[in-house]
Design a protein around this motif. Structure first.
Motif, PDB file in Angstrom:
ATOM      1  N   PRO A 175      26.128 -35.292 -13.780  1.00 49.64           N
ATOM      2  CA  PRO A 175      24.981 -35.232 -14.687  1.00 49.64           C
ATOM      3  C   PRO A 175      23.946 -36.314 -14.415  1.00 49.64           C
ATOM      4  N   LYS A 176      24.344 -37.434 -13.811  1.00 48.95           N
ATOM      5  CA  LYS A 176      23.378 -38.483 -13.523  1.00 48.95           C
ATOM      6  C   LYS A 176      22.305 -38.017 -12.537  1.00 48.95           C
ATOM      7  N   ASP A 177      22.607 -36.935 -11.794  1.00 50.27           N
ATOM      8  CA  ASP A 177      21.651 -36.433 -10.809  1.00 50.27           C
ATOM      9  C   ASP A 177      20.615 -35.492 -11.421  1.00 50.27           C
ATOM     10  N   ILE A 178      20.759 -35.178 -12.700  1.00 50.65           N
ATOM     11  CA  ILE A 178      19.872 -34.190 -13.329  1.00 50.65           C
ATOM     12  C   ILE A 178      18.600 -34.886 -13.810  1.00 50.65           C
ATOM     13  N   HIS A 191      19.208 -26.191 -27.358  1.00 51.55           N
ATOM     14  CA  HIS A 191      18.536 -27.453 -27.073  1.00 51.55           C
ATOM     15  C   HIS A 191      19.190 -28.611 -27.824  1.00 51.55           C
ATOM     16  N   SER A 192      19.577 -28.383 -29.115  1.00 50.97           N
ATOM     17  CA  SER A 192      20.183 -29.446 -29.907  1.00 50.97           C
ATOM     18  C   SER A 192      21.508 -29.898 -29.298  1.00 50.97           C
ATOM     19  N   VAL A 193      22.359 -28.939 -28.898  1.00 51.58           N
ATOM     20  CA  VAL A 193      23.633 -29.303 -28.296  1.00 51.58           C
ATOM     21  C   VAL A 193      23.418 -29.938 -26.920  1.00 51.58           C
ATOM     22  N   ALA A 194      22.433 -29.455 -26.174  1.00 53.66           N
ATOM     23  CA  ALA A 194      22.126 -30.056 -24.871  1.00 53.66           C
ATOM     24  C   ALA A 194      21.719 -31.518 -25.032  1.00 53.66           C
ATOM     25  N   GLN A 195      20.996 -31.831 -26.087  1.00 48.76           N
ATOM     26  CA  GLN A 195      20.620 -33.225 -26.323  1.00 48.76           C
ATOM     27  C   GLN A 195      21.850 -34.080 -26.628  1.00 48.76           C
ATOM     28  N   VAL A 196      22.820 -33.508 -27.378  1.00 52.24           N
ATOM     29  CA  VAL A 196      24.053 -34.244 -27.667  1.00 52.24           C
ATOM     30  C   VAL A 196      24.813 -34.530 -26.371  1.00 52.24           C
ATOM     31  N   PHE A 197      24.935 -33.517 -25.508  1.00 52.05           N
ATOM     32  CA  PHE A 197      25.632 -33.722 -24.229  1.00 52.05           C
ATOM     33  C   PHE A 197      24.885 -34.736 -23.371  1.00 52.05           C
ATOM     34  N   ALA A 198      23.558 -34.665 -23.337  1.00 45.83           N
ATOM     35  CA  ALA A 198      22.777 -35.611 -22.537  1.00 45.83           C
ATOM     36  C   ALA A 198      22.972 -37.037 -23.038  1.00 45.83           C
ATOM     37  N   ASP A 202      24.682 -40.126 -21.118  1.00 45.68           N
ATOM     38  CA  ASP A 202      23.772 -41.271 -20.962  1.00 45.68           C
ATOM     39  C   ASP A 202      22.622 -40.948 -20.008  1.00 45.68           C
ATOM     40  N   ILE A 203      22.100 -39.731 -20.165  1.00 41.90           N
ATOM     41  CA  ILE A 203      20.936 -39.354 -19.341  1.00 41.90           C
ATOM     42  C   ILE A 203      19.771 -38.910 -20.223  1.00 41.90           C
TER      43      ILE A 203
END
Length: 483
Positions: A175-178, A191-198, A202-203
């Motif tokens: 994920p650090k490469d995204i 989008h809300s869950v994607a923000q939690v995963f991000a 720590d990206i």
């Protein structure tokens, strides 16, 4: 009489009764001045006639205790009819907010609501659905896990969960490469869950979200920009468009992979581990090409705070998964079916019985208000019975006493007739008194007493024979004379 003349019910007028009672009272004072008992009885009957007129006026008022039984019966039957209509015939309408995409199961079941009709409101996603629910614009909303929902809102979890689909472009191993991630509408469920995963990865400070999933999913000609590193969406894989989009992503060089957040998943109660076997999304070419672990995301049917228990139960049936098939239940009636029918019949009859008992109780309460008046009439009958008991005319030789007794008995008979008329007037003005035995007692005692008095009056026509003369007494023998 003209045939077209409307038939009018014969009704008793109390004013002539009052006049007759006052006339008799005056006649008794004038012609029988020495009989105080019958004078008081005649005056009491005149007062009872006036009281009957006063009571009749009170009965014509739109309020009063006498109208309570009828009003209760009318209201109870109206409420009972409303209950029957509400429970057996009324079809309620519920407004439900659904995302225009996904929730295929609910979209299909809304057409078979039974006694509840559903009116759909399509939204961009779960956050918008929650907002229209909080604004009282809908009664129900389909909300994806990850969207904060107030704790006081009733909800039920959907047995069918949605899946996290996390695609990364070839060459992205962490994920650090995204840098740019394609997802759904801004602020909505994916989008809300994607923000939690991000944030867990720590990206969140470096990733830029591109909200183009809807045009990509809707338009097969849409080309994903080359700078998109990953795709993160939460979807119902029963949608044909979602499966087609997965094939296009695989063809564009994206591979389905695990969105691993480790032990952080335990803190997110809407996530559950899941696994997609090889070829689950597409068989040719296989997508994924090997088994891939992912997460399922719980979805909820959330209701408005003011929804009634009946409508809540009807809404909850939208999420039922058991099929009502012949193989499972059979078509023959079961003991449970018979018990349910009997319980429903018992409840129906119980309501009717309770209404009847309450009506009779109120009717009895009303009749008790007339008990004093009927007791007064009954007492007057007893007084007349006592006063006429020694006024026989049979065998009287004194013409003055005979005339006075006949006048006394005739007056008592007329007074008894007035008592019967007053009782009948009460029942005419208030038909509920027909259910009381007190009225029958008045009639029966008056009729029997009048019959007894008429018999005494008839005795006046009987001529008594004079007493027969007895045999002559023998004369005493003459005294013998001496020689």
């Amino acid at each position: 009489m003209n045939a077209r003349t409307p038939h009018r019910l014969l009704r008793l007028d109390i004013d002539p009764v009052i006049q007759r009672a006052e006339h008799l009272a005056e006649q008794v004072r004038r012609e029988l001045p020495g009989h105080g008992g019958i004078i008081r009885a005649a005056q009491g009957i005149a007062q009872a006639a006036h009281e009957a007129k006063r009571v009749a006026r009170a009965l014509r008022r739109p309020w009063g205790l006498h109208r309570l039984p009828a009003a209760f019966a009318a209201v109870a039957l109206l409420l009972f009819a409303t209950w029957i209509y509400w429970n057996f015939f009324y079809v309620a309408t519920l407004r439900i907010a659904l995302p225009s995409e996904d929730a295929r199961q609910l979209h299909e079941r809304l057409a078979h609501g039974g006694r509840v009709r559903f009116e759909k409101t399509l939204t961009e996603g779960s956050r918008e659905s929650l907002q229209v629910l909080l604004n009282n614009q809908v009664d129900l909303a389909f909300i994806q896990g990850g969207i904060p929902v107030p704790d006081d809102l009733p909800r039920r979890q959907n047995p069918s969960s949605e899946l996290v689909l996390y695609f990364v472009r070839q060459g992205v191993s962490h994920p650090k490469d995204i840098r740019r991630m394609l997802t759904s509408a801004p602020g909505q469920g994916s989008h809300s869950v994607a923000q939690v995963f991000a944030h867990i990865w720590d990206i969140d400070g470096q990733v830029q979200f591109v909200h183009d999933w809807r045009p990509f999913n809707a338009d097969p000609a849409y080309q994903i920009p080359a700078d998109i590193d990953a795709v993160f969406v939460i979807k119902d894989i029963a949608e044909d468009k979602t499966l087609a989009a997965a094939e296009r992503l695989a063809a564009a060089g994206f591979r389905l992979t695990l969105p691993n957040i480790g032990a952080h998943a335990v803190a997110l109660d809407y996530l559950r581990p899941a696994e997609l076997p090889a070829g689950y999304l597409s068989q040719q070419p296989p997508v994924p090409d090997q088994a891939v672990a992912t997460y399922s995301v719980a979805t909820y049917l959330v209701a408005h705070r003011g929804l009634t228990p009946r409508l809540l139960a009807a809404a909850a049936h939208l999420l039922d998964t058991d099929a009502n098939t012949l193989s499972e239940r059979g078509y023959e009636p079961t003991l449970e079916d018979a018990a349910a029918v009997l319980q429903g019949l018992e409840a129906f009859l119980s309501v009717l019985v309770y209404i009847g008992v309450a009506f009779l109780a109120l009717l009895g309460l009303e009749i008790t208000t007339y008990r004093r008046r009927f007791h007064e009439l009954n007492t007057l009958i007893s007084l007349l019975s006592m006063h006429q008991s020694d006024k026989d005319v049979l065998g009287l030789t004194c013409n003055e006493t005979r005339r006075e007794n006949l006048l006394y008995l005739t007056t008592c008979s007329d007074l008894l007739g007035l008592i019967s008329v007053i009782g009948g007037y009460y029942s005419q003005e208030n038909s509920s008194l027909l259910y009381s035995s007190l009225l029958d007692v008045i009639y029966e005692r008056s009729d029997r007493m009048k019959l007894n008095i008429q018999t005494k009056i008839l005795h006046a026509s009987i001529v008594m024979a004079p007493p027969a003369a007895g045999p002559a007494a023998p004369e005493p023998p003459a005294a013998e004379q001496g020689p």
